[in-house]
Design an enzyme around this catalytic site. Structure first.
Site, short mmCIF file in Angstrom:
data_model
loop_
_atom_site.label_atom_id
_atom_site.label_comp_id
_atom_site.label_asym_id
_atom_site.label_seq_id
_atom_site.Cartn_x
_atom_site.Cartn_y
_atom_site.Cartn_z
N ARG A 94 0.81 -1.23 0.00
CA ARG A 94 0.00 0.00 0.00
C ARG A 94 0.85 1.28 0.00
NH1 ARG A 94 -3.38 -2.72 3.80
NH2 ARG A 94 -4.95 -3.93 2.69
N GLU B 65 -4.46 16.78 -11.57
CA GLU B 65 -5.06 17.01 -12.89
C GLU B 65 -6.58 17.12 -12.83
OE1 GLU B 65 -3.18 15.15 -16.27
OE2 GLU B 65 -5.09 15.04 -17.30
N HIS C 132 -1.41 15.41 -27.01
CA HIS C 132 -1.44 14.05 -26.49
C HIS C 132 -2.73 13.30 -26.80
CE1 HIS C 132 2.22 15.11 -24.51
NE2 HIS C 132 2.28 13.99 -23.81
N ARG D 299 -3.89 21.34 -15.14
CA ARG D 299 -2.78 20.47 -15.52
C ARG D 299 -2.98 19.84 -16.88
NH1 ARG D 299 0.30 15.92 -11.82
NH2 ARG D 299 1.47 14.98 -13.52
N LYS E 236 2.65 11.16 -12.01
CA LYS E 236 1.80 10.24 -12.78
C LYS E 236 2.51 8.91 -12.92
CE LYS E 236 -1.14 13.19 -15.61
NZ LYS E 236 -1.56 13.49 -16.99
N LYS F 217 7.24 22.40 -16.11
CA LYS F 217 6.44 21.25 -15.66
C LYS F 217 6.05 21.41 -14.20
CE LYS F 217 4.72 17.02 -15.80
NZ LYS F 217 5.05 15.69 -16.25
N ASN G 146 -1.31 18.05 -21.69
CA ASN G 146 -1.77 17.06 -22.66
C ASN G 146 -1.85 17.63 -24.08
OD1 ASN G 146 -2.41 14.42 -21.41
ND2 ASN G 146 -3.52 15.74 -19.99
N HIS H 28 -1.62 9.94 -28.15
CA HIS H 28 -1.80 8.67 -27.44
C HIS H 28 -2.51 7.63 -28.31
CE1 HIS H 28 -1.42 10.15 -22.98
NE2 HIS H 28 -0.25 9.84 -23.53
N HIS I 165 6.64 7.59 -27.97
CA HIS I 165 5.72 8.59 -27.40
C HIS I 165 5.98 9.99 -27.97
CE1 HIS I 165 3.10 10.55 -24.53
NE2 HIS I 165 4.09 11.32 -24.12
N GLU J 225 8.64 16.77 -26.16
CA GLU J 225 8.01 17.28 -24.92
C GLU J 225 8.57 18.65 -24.54
OE1 GLU J 225 5.42 16.13 -23.45
OE2 GLU J 225 5.31 13.97 -23.72
#
Lengths: 376, 376
Positions: free
Chosen positions: B129, B245, B256, B249, B151, B235, B253, B260, B272, B193
Site C-alpha cells: 500500500r 489534474e 497528447h 494540468r 503520474k 512542468k 496534454n 496517445h 511517445h 516534450e
C-alpha cells in the site's frame, strides 16, 4: 452527498482528513438492496456504473435484485473468495472496464464480501488513475470490517494483501438482509472481526456479544442491525483518527499478524475470520508469555469464539518455521522483524512508547507457534 | 529532505498541497550518477533499496555505475520500452520485490526512461500500500516530462496509461550525462516534450529551442543542462497548481489526445515523443479549422520539429475511424466525447469557461484525421 433512499436508515459519517470531500456516509438498514440502484443513479448523476461482484452473489439472486432488469457493465469474480484475489483478476477486471469504453466518469459498485470489496476498491483506485467506488458489503466480515476504511488490495503468491492502495469509498451501503443467504461457515467466520472490535475497543460490546450469541447464530434481524452499527462505530472511530495506518490504526490488526500468515499458508482454505480467530488466541498466549495478563480475557475470548462456532486451534499443518518466515513479510514488520498488537485488558490495546504494534522476542513467538501446532 | 551530494547542483523544489511532506526536490547536474547511491543511502537511512531499470540501461553501463559494486535488489525490464509497460510486468516486479522479503521500509529506485519511471512509480505506490520512489530519469523524455508530477501507470491492451495512480516521488535526480548514451531516435523523440512545454507556456523558451537546435542535436552539455532546467521549471509550475489534474494540468496534454491514440494504434512502434509531435500538428490543424489561428505558430512548430528530426506526418496506416474510436477512451473524455488542449498563441493555452481541455465538433476532428492519413 446525501443518501436519497427514503427509508428510515441509520447513517454514520466516516470523515478523514485525507479526503478532500471530508468524508463518506455509511448507511445501515435492512431490505433496501432492490431500491439502491435508483438511489445511486440520483446520488452519482452522470456517472456510468460498473458492478464488480462474484458468483455466489449471482446465485443468491442479489445481483438481479440490485440491477432490477437494468443494463450495466458487470464483472463476476469466479471462483468467489480469496483464491481469486490476485493481480490476474485485477487485470482482467480492468480490461473488462476498458472494453466497455469506460472513462473517468465511471462509478465502480462493489457488491459482495471482502474479496469483492478489496479488489473492486483497488480496481477503482487505478482505473484511469482513480474513479469513485461504492461498497455494498454482503457478508459478516465485510459489513463488520473491510468495507470501511479504504484499504484495498490483492494477495501475492506469498502473502496476504501484499499489493494495494488506500482508496476511500464514496459511500457504503450495508443491507443486513443480504446476510440471510450467506453460507453458515462464512457467516460464522466473519463474526471474528466483531469479537476483535469488542476486544480492542469496547468491553461492553464484548458482553453484548456474549449475551446475544444465540440470537446472532439465528441471524435475528434486529441483532444483526445492532451488530453492524456497533462494528461501524468502532471501525470508523479508529480509521478517522489514522486513515493511512501510520500508527494507531494498527490496533485493528489484533490477531492479524499470525492470522494472515496462517491464511496464506493454508492456501486460503482457511477463511480470513477463521484465521483471525486463531490469531487472536495466539496473541493472547503471547500476552500470557510476556506476563501481561492478570484477568480472564483469553478464556472469555476463547469461550465466545467457541460458542459462535469458530475453531481456536489450527487444524492443519503449519510448521512454526514457515509461519515465522511469513511473519517477516507482514506489513507491520520493521527491518524484517514482525510486530504484534497486544491487549492491555478487554476493550483496550497496549500502547508502549506511543507504539500500538510491538516487537515480541522471537523465542516467545516461536514457543506460542509450537503450541499452536502441538494442539492440532 | 536535503540532497547530500556535494556537487554544485541545481535544485528545484516541487511543492504540492497533496503531499504531507510538502514537496520533493528535483536535482539537476552532470556526471553524478556514480556518487548517487551513497547519497541516497544517507538521505533515506534505514530503507532497503530496490532498483527497477531496463536492459538498455544495463547495456549502457548506467546500472553498474549506479550500483558501484554494491548489492541491491534489481529488476531489469526486458525488452525495454512501451511494449513492456503492462500489468504483467508490474505483477512480475511486485512478486520480485516480495521474493526479496521487502517491507514498507523499501525505497524504490527508478533508473531509466519513461517506461521505467511510470511502472516503477506504480509498483512503489501499490507495494504494501505504498513505499517511496526516487526517479533517476535517463532519457530526454523522462527528464523533460515524466519524472516530475507523480503520474504513474501501465497501458491496457487498448489504450495508453489506462491504469495507474498519482504517486509523487520522494526525490528526482537528473544526470544529463546519461543522455550521451541514448540512441539517436529516442533522443530526438524526447525533444517533442520540450517543444510542447515551450508551446504551451513560454514563447521565449520556444525561441531558445529554435536558436539552439544544432547544439541540441550535438548534445552539448551546457545546452542539455539548460534544457532540463527549463523543462523542470515549466512542468513543476503546472503540476504544483493542480497536482491531481483536476483541470489546469490538462494543458500538459497538448498534442497528447491524438498522440496517445496513434501510439496505441502503432502497437507502440511509434515512440511517445514521435506520436506527440504528430499530435501537436493535428492540434494545430484543429485550431486552424476552428478559426483560432492568426499567426505562424503552426508553421514554426512544424519547422522546429522537422529541424530536430521529428516527423510531422503519420507514416503508417491509421484509419480515422479507428483513431476516433480510441479517442473515446482518452482520460480527458467526458461522456465518451474526447477533449483537446488548444493553443491561444505560442506560449499560452486557450481557456474557455474555466476549461483547459475543450470539446471539438467531431466533423472537425474527422477532417483533420483524414488529412493526417492523406498526407502519408
Amino acid at each position: 452527498m446525501d443518501c436519497p433512499l427514503k427509508d428510515n436508515l441509520k447513517t454514520f459519517t466516516v470523515s478523514t482528513p485525507a479526503l478532500p470531500e471530508g468524508g463518506y456516509p455509511v448507511v445501515i438498514g435492512s431490505g433496501f438492496l432492490g431500491r439502491l440502484r435508483a438511489a445511486l443513479k440520483e446520488q452519482f448523476a452522470g456517472r456510468m456504473g460498473f458492478v464488480i461482484t462474484d458468483r455466489s452473489l449471482v446465485q443468491a439472486g442479489h445481483l438481479d435484485r440490485f440491477l432490477g432488469g437494468s443494463q450495466m457493465g458487470v464483472y463476476v469474480i469466479d471462483p468467489p473468495g480469496e483464491v481469486s484475489k490476485t493481480m490476474e483478476t485485477l487485470t482482467s477486471i480492468l480490461e473488462a472496464m476498458e472494453s466497455c469504453f469506460l472513462g473517468r466518469d465511471t462509478l465502480v459498485i462493489a457488491l459482495g464480501g471482502g474479496t469483492v470489496g478489496d479488489i473492486a476498491g483497488f480496481a477503482a483506485a487505478v482505473f484511469k488513475r482513480g474513479v469513485p467506488v461504492v461498497h455494498i458489503p454482503t457478508t459478516t466480515i465485510s459489513q463488520a470490517d473491510s468495507s470501511i476504511g479504504g484499504k484495498t488490495g490483492v494477495d501475492s503468491t506469498r502473502s496476504k494483501n501484499a499489493f494495494g492502495v488506500f482508496w476511500h469509498p464514496a459511500a457504503v451501503y450495508m443491507d443486513t438482509e443480504t446476510l440471510q443467504t450467506l453460507d453458515e461457515v462464512q457467516y460464522r467466520a466473519g463474526l471474528a472481526e466483531s469479537i476483535k472490535h469488542a476486544a480492542i475497543a469496547d468491553a461492553g460490546f464484548f458482553a453484548w456479544l456474549e449475551k446475544n450469541a444465540d440470537l446472532l447464530l439465528k441471524r435475528d434481524p434486529a441483532v444483526l442491525e445492532h451488530l453492524a452499527c456497533q462494528n461501524c462505530r468502532i471501525k470508523a472511530s479508529v480509521v478517522m483518527e489514522d486513515p493511512l495506518e501510520k500508527n494507531r490504526r494498527r490496533v485493528l490488526n489484533y490477531g492479524h499478524t499470525i492470522g494472515h500468515a496462517l491464511e496464506a499458508l493454508s492456501g486460503y482454505s482457511l477463511l480470513h475470520g477463521q484465521a483471525v480467530a486463531i490469531g487472536m488466541i495466539a496473541a493472547g498466549r503471547i500476552e500470557k508469555e510476556m506476563g501481561l495478563v492478570g484477568d480472564d480475557r483469553l478464556e472469555r475470548i476463547e469461550a465466545l469464539l467457541t460458542k459462535l462456532g469458530l475453531a481456536t486451534r489450527a487444524a492443519g499443518t503449519y510448521p512454526p518455521q514457515k509461519i515465522l518466515e511469513l511473519l517477516k513479510l507482514d506489513k507491520k514488520s520493521v527491518g524484517r522483524r514482525p510486530r504484534f498488537v497486544l491487549l492491555e485488558k478487554l476493550g483496550s490495546v497496549l500502547c508502549r512508547d506511543g507504539q500500538w504494534a510491538l516487537e515480541v522476542p522471537e523465542e516467545i513467538v516461536e514457543k506460542v507457534l509450537v503450541r499452536l501446532a502441538d494442539t492440532v
